[in-house]
Design an enzyme around this catalytic site. Sequence first.
Site, PDB file in Angstrom:
ATOM      1  CD  GLU A  78     -17.225  17.838  63.168  1.00 12.09           C
ATOM      2  OE1 GLU A  78     -17.973  17.745  62.466  1.00 12.09           O
ATOM      3  OE2 GLU A  78     -16.612  17.166  63.789  1.00 12.09           O
ATOM      4  CB  SER A 143     -14.342   6.051  64.022  1.00 11.80           C
ATOM      5  OG  SER A 143     -13.087   5.540  64.150  1.00 11.80           O
ATOM      6  CG  ASN A 199     -19.757  14.103  59.116  1.00 14.41           C
ATOM      7  OD1 ASN A 199     -20.580  14.505  58.862  1.00 14.41           O
ATOM      8  ND2 ASN A 199     -19.115  14.083  59.871  1.00 14.41           N
ATOM      9  CD  GLU A 209     -10.165  14.813  58.466  1.00 13.68           C
ATOM     10  OE1 GLU A 209     -10.588  13.690  59.146  1.00 13.68           O
ATOM     11  OE2 GLU A 209     -10.292  15.181  59.044  1.00 13.68           O
TER      12      GLU A 209
END
Length: 321
Positions: A78, A143, A199, A209
């Site tokens: 991340e 999401s 993000n 992706e």
Amino acid sequence: PILLVWWPPTWKNLPKRKEHYLERNFQGACGNCRLTMDRRLLNRSKVVIFDNLPNVTNLKDLPPTRNLDQAYVLWHRETPAKTFHLRSAMVGVFDTLFNYTMSYKRESDFRWYSGKKQVQGASDIYIDNIIKSKRHLATWIVSNCNNTRGAVERKAYVYKLIEAGLKVDLFGACFGNRITKNNFSAFLAPYKFYLAFENSWHCKDYVTEKFWRNGLMADVVPVVWGPSREDVAAIAPKGSYIHVEDFASPKELVKYLYYLDANDSEYRKYFMWKKMKIPNGKQPLQTLRPGYEAPLCQMCRRLIKNKGKLPKKVLSSSLHW
């Protein structure tokens, strides 16, 4: 050689037998290595891999012993924005513990990436069929609504696009209508544009992706927000995407998307990269989402080349590298 994942990732939708989801043997082009989560094989393992989420705060869960010829690999999946809460736990604690890094960053020792350039040698008929299949303008599936500052900012930008007149179909947990289809590409294919919004803003080399699977693999033109223009240009096929930073305002971007929507010949140009010729004697590169397999294959091949050992090196900082 054995590659032991000591701290495994905690992905969603894991197999029922979670203790075995990273068990496999790499062969052929990957080399000849065993990937395992079986901690009983610690003393026989040449490489020990540590995912930095969420286990980094559990200092009591480190291997009890370490062989001198073992390499420790820090696995970053991340962005710093999403792992910011772990920084205080990592500062100083893990310095000099690790030898190698595995992450999305280009300077990683073993690079985890979500896709790579594709050379197809596609025909005009193939591209014509892509254009004919388009029935909708744009979509966004998300999401992570507000877990990071970037997630908040990208959502705000999408609403600015909507205010400027963009018709976009919204899906995902943020909008109460998750996509349950297994074949994302088939679901996305009728759309002309996918909002490939990451993000994080300008997180170096972070292109996921959202760009590859939801965009190029689905034959949809990705509209990119988050990565810098330079980072995207370094890895993506030229002329395959639209970057928000090329437009003075959301209104200008929306105007351009509708221009492409009304002009098939101009929209078609975003698929011309698929016609690139395959060099003689070379296999075509496939746009794919190799995930953890690509860096682990690279790791295995290097182990084989160096007779079962990785060259000695020490990562001076687990945060700054």
